[in-house]
Design a protein around this motif. Structure first.
Motif, PDB file in Angstrom:
ATOM      1  N   ALA A  56       0.854  -1.186   0.000  1.00 42.40           N
ATOM      2  CA  ALA A  56       0.000   0.000   0.000  1.00 42.40           C
ATOM      3  C   ALA A  56       0.891   1.236   0.000  1.00 42.40           C
ATOM      4  O   ALA A  56       1.966   1.234   0.597  1.00 42.40           O
ATOM      5  CB  ALA A  56      -0.907   0.007   1.226  1.00 42.40           C
ATOM      6  N   ARG A  57       0.434   2.265  -0.691  1.00 36.40           N
ATOM      7  CA  ARG A  57       1.114   3.555  -0.681  1.00 36.40           C
ATOM      8  C   ARG A  57       0.148   4.589  -0.141  1.00 36.40           C
ATOM      9  O   ARG A  57      -0.994   4.664  -0.595  1.00 36.40           O
ATOM     10  CB  ARG A  57       1.533   3.961  -2.091  1.00 36.40           C
ATOM     11  CG  ARG A  57       2.760   3.290  -2.563  1.00 36.40           C
ATOM     12  CD  ARG A  57       3.252   3.845  -3.874  1.00 36.40           C
ATOM     13  NE  ARG A  57       2.410   4.934  -4.365  1.00 36.40           N
ATOM     14  CZ  ARG A  57       2.484   5.425  -5.591  1.00 36.40           C
ATOM     15  NH1 ARG A  57       3.330   4.944  -6.438  1.00 36.40           N
ATOM     16  NH2 ARG A  57       1.703   6.407  -5.970  1.00 36.40           N
ATOM     17  N   PHE A 106       4.668  13.729   2.118  1.00 41.31           N
ATOM     18  CA  PHE A 106       5.530  12.585   1.880  1.00 41.31           C
ATOM     19  C   PHE A 106       4.668  11.367   1.598  1.00 41.31           C
ATOM     20  O   PHE A 106       3.459  11.385   1.775  1.00 41.31           O
ATOM     21  CB  PHE A 106       6.463  12.335   3.074  1.00 41.31           C
ATOM     22  CG  PHE A 106       5.757  11.837   4.313  1.00 41.31           C
ATOM     23  CD1 PHE A 106       5.752  10.489   4.623  1.00 41.31           C
ATOM     24  CD2 PHE A 106       5.102  12.710   5.160  1.00 41.31           C
ATOM     25  CE1 PHE A 106       5.109  10.030   5.763  1.00 41.31           C
ATOM     26  CE2 PHE A 106       4.466  12.265   6.297  1.00 41.31           C
ATOM     27  CZ  PHE A 106       4.465  10.918   6.601  1.00 41.31           C
ATOM     28  N   THR A 107       5.302  10.294   1.149  1.00 37.77           N
ATOM     29  CA  THR A 107       4.609   9.054   0.838  1.00 37.77           C
ATOM     30  C   THR A 107       5.235   7.916   1.625  1.00 37.77           C
ATOM     31  O   THR A 107       6.456   7.794   1.673  1.00 37.77           O
ATOM     32  CB  THR A 107       4.679   8.743  -0.674  1.00 37.77           C
ATOM     33  OG1 THR A 107       4.076   9.826  -1.383  1.00 37.77           O
ATOM     34  CG2 THR A 107       3.961   7.452  -1.002  1.00 37.77           C
ATOM     35  N   ASP A 108       4.372   7.109   2.257  1.00 39.33           N
ATOM     36  CA  ASP A 108       4.800   5.887   2.942  1.00 39.33           C
ATOM     37  C   ASP A 108       4.472   4.700   2.054  1.00 39.33           C
ATOM     38  O   ASP A 108       3.431   4.682   1.399  1.00 39.33           O
ATOM     39  CB  ASP A 108       4.005   5.683   4.237  1.00 39.33           C
ATOM     40  CG  ASP A 108       4.729   6.166   5.468  1.00 39.33           C
ATOM     41  OD1 ASP A 108       5.943   6.367   5.413  1.00 39.33           O
ATOM     42  OD2 ASP A 108       4.050   6.330   6.489  1.00 39.33           O
ATOM     43  N   ARG A 156      -3.687   9.222   2.044  1.00 37.09           N
ATOM     44  CA  ARG A 156      -4.604   8.896   0.956  1.00 37.09           C
ATOM     45  C   ARG A 156      -3.869   8.013  -0.034  1.00 37.09           C
ATOM     46  O   ARG A 156      -2.679   8.198  -0.280  1.00 37.09           O
ATOM     47  CB  ARG A 156      -5.082  10.161   0.228  1.00 37.09           C
ATOM     48  CG  ARG A 156      -5.810  11.154   1.100  1.00 37.09           C
ATOM     49  CD  ARG A 156      -7.163  10.603   1.561  1.00 37.09           C
ATOM     50  NE  ARG A 156      -7.851  11.554   2.396  1.00 37.09           N
ATOM     51  CZ  ARG A 156      -7.784  11.599   3.717  1.00 37.09           C
ATOM     52  NH1 ARG A 156      -7.027  10.742   4.375  1.00 37.09           N
ATOM     53  NH2 ARG A 156      -8.448  12.487   4.408  1.00 37.09           N
ATOM     54  N   GLU A 157      -4.600   7.062  -0.594  1.00 38.21           N
ATOM     55  CA  GLU A 157      -3.996   6.212  -1.613  1.00 38.21           C
ATOM     56  C   GLU A 157      -4.081   6.922  -2.963  1.00 38.21           C
ATOM     57  O   GLU A 157      -5.079   7.584  -3.250  1.00 38.21           O
ATOM     58  CB  GLU A 157      -4.700   4.856  -1.661  1.00 38.21           C
ATOM     59  CG  GLU A 157      -4.407   4.034  -0.417  1.00 38.21           C
ATOM     60  CD  GLU A 157      -4.697   2.563  -0.575  1.00 38.21           C
ATOM     61  OE1 GLU A 157      -5.079   2.119  -1.673  1.00 38.21           O
ATOM     62  OE2 GLU A 157      -4.523   1.845   0.417  1.00 38.21           O
ATOM     63  N   PRO A 158      -3.018   6.819  -3.768  1.00 39.18           N
ATOM     64  CA  PRO A 158      -3.015   7.493  -5.064  1.00 39.18           C
ATOM     65  C   PRO A 158      -4.210   7.080  -5.923  1.00 39.18           C
ATOM     66  O   PRO A 158      -4.595   5.919  -5.942  1.00 39.18           O
ATOM     67  CB  PRO A 158      -1.700   7.038  -5.711  1.00 39.18           C
ATOM     68  CG  PRO A 158      -0.842   6.617  -4.562  1.00 39.18           C
ATOM     69  CD  PRO A 158      -1.782   6.090  -3.519  1.00 39.18           C
ATOM     70  N   GLU A 163     -11.242   7.959   2.253  1.00 42.40           N
ATOM     71  CA  GLU A 163     -10.587   8.200   3.529  1.00 42.40           C
ATOM     72  C   GLU A 163     -10.779   6.986   4.418  1.00 42.40           C
ATOM     73  O   GLU A 163     -11.788   6.306   4.337  1.00 42.40           O
ATOM     74  CB  GLU A 163     -11.195   9.418   4.220  1.00 42.40           C
ATOM     75  CG  GLU A 163     -11.019  10.704   3.462  1.00 42.40           C
ATOM     76  CD  GLU A 163     -11.672  11.887   4.169  1.00 42.40           C
ATOM     77  OE1 GLU A 163     -12.207  11.711   5.274  1.00 42.40           O
ATOM     78  OE2 GLU A 163     -11.642  12.980   3.604  1.00 42.40           O
ATOM     79  N   LEU A 164      -9.814   6.746   5.273  1.00 39.13           N
ATOM     80  CA  LEU A 164      -9.923   5.677   6.257  1.00 39.13           C
ATOM     81  C   LEU A 164     -10.844   6.159   7.379  1.00 39.13           C
ATOM     82  O   LEU A 164     -10.735   7.305   7.808  1.00 39.13           O
ATOM     83  CB  LEU A 164      -8.536   5.366   6.805  1.00 39.13           C
ATOM     84  CG  LEU A 164      -8.346   4.050   7.537  1.00 39.13           C
ATOM     85  CD1 LEU A 164      -8.618   2.873   6.618  1.00 39.13           C
ATOM     86  CD2 LEU A 164      -6.927   3.957   8.066  1.00 39.13           C
TER      87      LEU A 164
END
Length: 175
Positions: A56-57, A106-108, A156-158, A163-164
Motif C-alpha cells: 500500500a502507498r 511525503f509518501t509511505d 490517501r492512496e493514489p 478516507e480511512l
C-alpha cells in the motif's frame, strides 16, 4: 509509441477488490487506563497495520500521518495535536509569504503485515496536545468527566479520494 485506450463497448467492468482503497489497512487508538486522577498523564497509543496481502502507498499532505483530538462527553474538541503554526500556512516565522519548491508532504510504502506503533501523551490540558507543535498556548486543565480520543488518518492512496474511517478510544474518566 502510445497504446490507444480500449474501445468503449458499453460493457460493465467487474469490480476489482484488489483496487479497493485501504483494503486490509487498519488503525487503532487506545489509552493505557480507563480512569485517571486529575493531573495524571494520559498515554495514547496509535497503531497502524497493513493487514492486507498487497503493498500500500499512502500520501500525506504534511509531515503528520494522523491527527489526534480529545473530545469531551458532548463531543467538543478540548485538545488536538493538529499542527497550528504560521509558517505551515505558507508564511515563515516572521509572517512573510514563502513559496514552496515542490510538492508538499511525503509518501509511505506499507509492506503486507507491516505495523507501526506510536505513543503520545496528554497532560489533561485544553488546547494543543503537544504545545511545542503549535503557536497556541496550552490551556487550563480540563474538568473531571468522560473523554475519548479520535484518531484521523491523513494518508490517501493514489488515485482515490477515499478516507480511512476514524478510530476512537473507549470512554475514559478523569476524576
Amino acid at each position: 509509441m502510445t497504446v490507444p485506450p480500449p474501445p468503449d463497448d458499453g460493457a460493465e467492468r467487474p469490480f476489482r477488490i484488489d483496487h479497493e482503497p485501504f483494503l486490509g489497512f487498519e488503525i487503532a487508538v487506545l489509552t493505557d487506563r480507563p480512569v485517571y486522577a486529575a493531573g495524571e498523564t494520559v498515554r495514547i497509543t496509535v497503531t497502524a497495520t497493513n493487514a492486507g496481502t498487497r503493498w500500500a502507498r499512502h500520501h500525506y499532505p504534511g509531515w503528520q500521518r494522523y491527527v489526534l483530538s480529545v473530545r469531551d462527553e458532548h463531543h467538543r474538541e478540548v485538545a488536538t495535536d493538529a499542527v497550528r503554526r504560521t509558517w505551515d500556512a505558507g508564511l515563515d516565522r516572521d509572517g512573510i509569504r514563502v513559496e514552496a519548491g515542490g510538492p508538499s508532504g511525503f509518501t509511505d510504502r506499507w509492506l503486507p503485515g507491516q505495523m507501526v506503533i506510536v505513543a503520545s501523551y496528554w497532560g489533561q490540558q485544553e488546547g494543543p496536545l503537544v504545545p511545542s507543535w503549535s503557536d497556541d498556548p496550552p490551556g487550563p486543565r480540563v474538568l473531571p468527566g468522560r473523554y475519548r480520543i479520535r484518531c484521523t488518518w491523513l494518508g490517501r492512496e493514489p488515485g482515490s479520494y477515499a478516507e480511512l474511517p476514524d478510530a476512537w478510544t473507549p470512554w475514559f474518566e478523569i476524576v
